[in-house]
Write an enzyme that holds these catalytic residues in place. Structure first.
Site, PDB file in Angstrom:
ATOM      1  N   GLU A  41       0.832  -1.208   0.000  1.00  0.00           N
ATOM      2  CA  GLU A  41       0.000   0.000   0.000  1.00  0.00           C
ATOM      3  C   GLU A  41       0.873   1.268   0.000  1.00  0.00           C
ATOM      4  O   GLU A  41       0.754   2.141   0.862  1.00  0.00           O
ATOM      5  CB  GLU A  41      -0.975  -0.011   1.176  1.00  0.00           C
ATOM      6  CG  GLU A  41      -1.986  -1.136   1.067  1.00  0.00           C
ATOM      7  CD  GLU A  41      -3.118  -1.085   2.091  1.00  0.00           C
ATOM      8  OE1 GLU A  41      -3.090  -0.219   2.992  1.00  0.00           O
ATOM      9  OE2 GLU A  41      -4.040  -1.911   1.978  1.00  0.00           O
ATOM     10  N   TYR A  48     -11.635  -4.065   0.240  1.00  0.00           N
ATOM     11  CA  TYR A  48     -12.426  -4.552   1.363  1.00  0.00           C
ATOM     12  C   TYR A  48     -13.886  -4.161   1.174  1.00  0.00           C
ATOM     13  O   TYR A  48     -14.189  -3.087   0.656  1.00  0.00           O
ATOM     14  CB  TYR A  48     -11.903  -3.978   2.684  1.00  0.00           C
ATOM     15  CG  TYR A  48     -10.565  -4.536   3.091  1.00  0.00           C
ATOM     16  CD1 TYR A  48     -10.470  -5.732   3.793  1.00  0.00           C
ATOM     17  CD2 TYR A  48      -9.379  -3.873   2.779  1.00  0.00           C
ATOM     18  CE1 TYR A  48      -9.238  -6.253   4.169  1.00  0.00           C
ATOM     19  CE2 TYR A  48      -8.152  -4.382   3.150  1.00  0.00           C
ATOM     20  CZ  TYR A  48      -8.080  -5.576   3.852  1.00  0.00           C
ATOM     21  OH  TYR A  48      -6.868  -6.087   4.215  1.00  0.00           O
ATOM     22  N   GLU A  94      -5.128  -8.635  -0.657  1.00  0.00           N
ATOM     23  CA  GLU A  94      -5.922  -8.323   0.533  1.00  0.00           C
ATOM     24  C   GLU A  94      -7.370  -8.165   0.097  1.00  0.00           C
ATOM     25  O   GLU A  94      -7.685  -7.349  -0.766  1.00  0.00           O
ATOM     26  CB  GLU A  94      -5.452  -7.042   1.234  1.00  0.00           C
ATOM     27  CG  GLU A  94      -4.117  -7.174   1.949  1.00  0.00           C
ATOM     28  CD  GLU A  94      -3.767  -5.957   2.797  1.00  0.00           C
ATOM     29  OE1 GLU A  94      -4.699  -5.270   3.288  1.00  0.00           O
ATOM     30  OE2 GLU A  94      -2.571  -5.685   2.966  1.00  0.00           O
ATOM     31  N   GLN A 120      -8.011 -11.790   7.481  1.00  0.00           N
ATOM     32  CA  GLN A 120      -6.740 -12.464   7.692  1.00  0.00           C
ATOM     33  C   GLN A 120      -6.999 -13.842   8.281  1.00  0.00           C
ATOM     34  O   GLN A 120      -8.158 -14.206   8.493  1.00  0.00           O
ATOM     35  CB  GLN A 120      -5.827 -11.635   8.583  1.00  0.00           C
ATOM     36  CG  GLN A 120      -5.405 -10.329   7.949  1.00  0.00           C
ATOM     37  CD  GLN A 120      -4.394  -9.577   8.807  1.00  0.00           C
ATOM     38  OE1 GLN A 120      -3.862 -10.069   9.795  1.00  0.00           O
ATOM     39  NE2 GLN A 120      -4.148  -8.335   8.437  1.00  0.00           N
TER      40      GLN A 120
END
Length: 514
Positions: A193, A263, A318, A367
């Site tokens: 990131e 996300y 992610e 995670q």
């Protein structure tokens, strides 16, 4: 008159039923891509209770462990067949200096986790611990190098320390710390990131930094089957300009993959509860989760312009649901419960990755333990498997299989004035010839009838399993850890090449055809 009204009602009811029937056409193709097993990867960051008090309890713990890692977690992840594990972050990676985590544990310096809770860590879980864990799990390690606060030399030495089999300062240091043979470490993230916690860089600046780091990341181990696979810190969500800039400014011979993060969050200032959500909140979460399809398609289209042969992979390293931390676990940063809503996120997202396996070659659920959309939760000696764990296990049949393209028009899941596609699906054929269909219905209220036209697959036998529950808010807790688990599904029939079934609201079904 009464007969006419009754007939009209029957016709209306029939039309409603007809509108809810989904016809899926399976179109096997010799040109279909291979579904990389690495799409089913995982992510473990030094964050909350993921590593410490999660994976790692220490060699002196009363809990059964292997070199400090809980045996029940090792067993559960082996059963999940996880293909890779990303570590040490995340945001933590760009504050982590790997040499702090090697050598005698009593001599290791402490570190303040400035990103996640300001906790002080003793570095007792470091490079040897992580790579040995990967060997225990029979999974490939994915190391995230520190670009934000680290140096080129630090990364190059880490690569040498972990993979070089000859005589060199770092290989000798590894041997002095008890590891004679190098590990097999192929995947290396060059920062994380970079647009945010990895340095707040512009895309142009990061492209230059990336080129510098990647130039010195050599194949130290000289093993033909383990070349260094360098992953550039990619975009977040719909930042297509970031992808454009990297593809335009990084030479193809310096990069093997671009990352993408997304996300399912409706409002970053108020993410909402992980359990006591209503249908409006559920609908919003699924709207964000389903954007993964758009993001993958549009980022891949940019990559196609610069890399039409698809030599550079897209890694969604992610992804998952992100809600407010459970109040009882404030000390466990980003600890959240895992409900049937998370099973819907997992099922639909994995279908997207399968269906775009020509470009998506790895993905990492965020995670693994006790953080975000975890597959495992722990509380002292207790451990449970979440609905997401069960979806990942059901879908493991797609690992390293060949995609079977599907075409269909999904009915709509409607709430107020908004609509979402209710049905998600993907299919594959494994090396033994078995065919698997993974089906998800995100509709919170309606079942849907599905017919799969599969004559071209020449199936003669059918079986299946289902993950479902009575309420979308249902979850497994430490008192009832088996409340949600897979069950045999007997509701599918196979006649003259057509598979017929009804899929209940908010459920996941995987069918096996032989």
């Amino acid at each position: 008159m009464q007969k006419k009204i009754t007939l009209l009602l029957l016709l209306a009811f029939s039309c409603q039923l007809f509108a809810q029937t989904v016809t899926i056409k399976a179109r096997p193709s010799d040109a279909a891509p291979h579904i990389s097993k690495h799409i089913y990867g995982h992510f473990a960051e030094h964050l909350g209770r993921c590593i410490y008090d999660g994976f790692y309890v220490g060699e002196d713990s009363k809990l059964p462990n292997t070199v400090g890692v809980r045996n029940d977690i090792i067993e559960a992840l082996r059963a999940l067949k996880i293909p890779n594990l990303r570590w040490p972050g995340g945001c933590f990676a760009d504050t982590y200096h790997w040499k702090d985590g090697i050598g005698p544990k009593e001599n290791r310096p402490t570190i303040v986790n400035q990103w996640w809770g300001g906790s002080t860590e003793d570095n007792s879980f470091g490079t040897h611990d992580f790579l040995n864990l990967c060997e225990l799990l029979d999974t490939e390690p994915y190391l995230s190098a520190n670009v934000g606060s680290g140096t080129v030399r630090e990364t190059e030495e880490w690569l040498q320390y972990t993979t070089h089999d000859g005589i060199s300062p770092m290989a000798d240091l590894r041997r002095s710390n008890g590891r004679e043979q190098p590990w097999r470490v192929r995947y290396w993230g060059v920062g994380n990131e970079a647009w945010g916690c990895g340095g707040n860089m512009t895309a142009e600046y990061y492209a230059n930094i990336y080129r510098q780091f990647a130039t010195y990341m050599r194949d130290w181990n000289l093993q033909d089957d383990t070349p260094v696979f360098r992953i550039a810190s990619g975009a977040s969500g719909d930042d297509y300009q970031w992808t454009e800039t990297l593809m335009k400014n990084i030479k193809p011979d310096l990069v093997e993959a671009l990352a993408l993060h997304h996300y399912a969050v409706t409002d970053w200032s108020d993410k909402g509860p992980s359990v006591s959500f209503d249908e409006t909140q559920y609908f919003g979460t699924m709207r964000e989760a389903l954007k993964m399809e758009e993001f993958v398609v549009k980022h891949a289209a940019i990559m196609d312009r610069y890399d039409p042969e698809k030599k550079i992979a897209l890694f969604v390293d992610e992804w998952g649901g992100w809600y407010d931390t459970e109040p009882a676990y404030e000390a466990g940063v980003l600890y959240q419960q895992n409900t049937m809503r998370d099973a819907m996120i997992a099922g639909t997202t994995l279908n997207t990755f399968n269906n775009h396996a020509d470009r998506v070659k790895m993905a990492n659920l965020a995670q693994t333990v006790n953080v975000l959309q975890a597959v495992i939760l722990t509380d002292a000696e207790k451990m449970l498997l979440t609905p997401t764990y069960h979806v990942m296990k059901m879908y493991a049949v797609h690992q390293d299989a060949t995609l079977i393209p599907l075409s269909f028009d999904s009915p709509k899941y409607t709430l107020g004035d908004e609509q979402l596609p209710a049905i998600s699906a993907s299919a594959s054929r494994d090396s033994s010839g078995k065919v698997h269909f993974s089906l998800v219905n995100i509709d919170a209220r309606k079942s849907h009838t599905i017919k799969i036209e599969a004559a071209a697959l020449q199936l003669s036998k059918l079986s299946g399993e289902i993950l479902s529950s009575a309420a979308i808010q249902d979850y497994n807790d430490f008192d009832t850890p088996g409340k949600i688990s897979t069950e045999t599904f007997r509701g599918a029939s196979l006649r003259q090449g057509t598979i017929s079934l009804e899929i209940p609201p908010f459920s996941v079904i995987v069918l096996k055809g032989e």
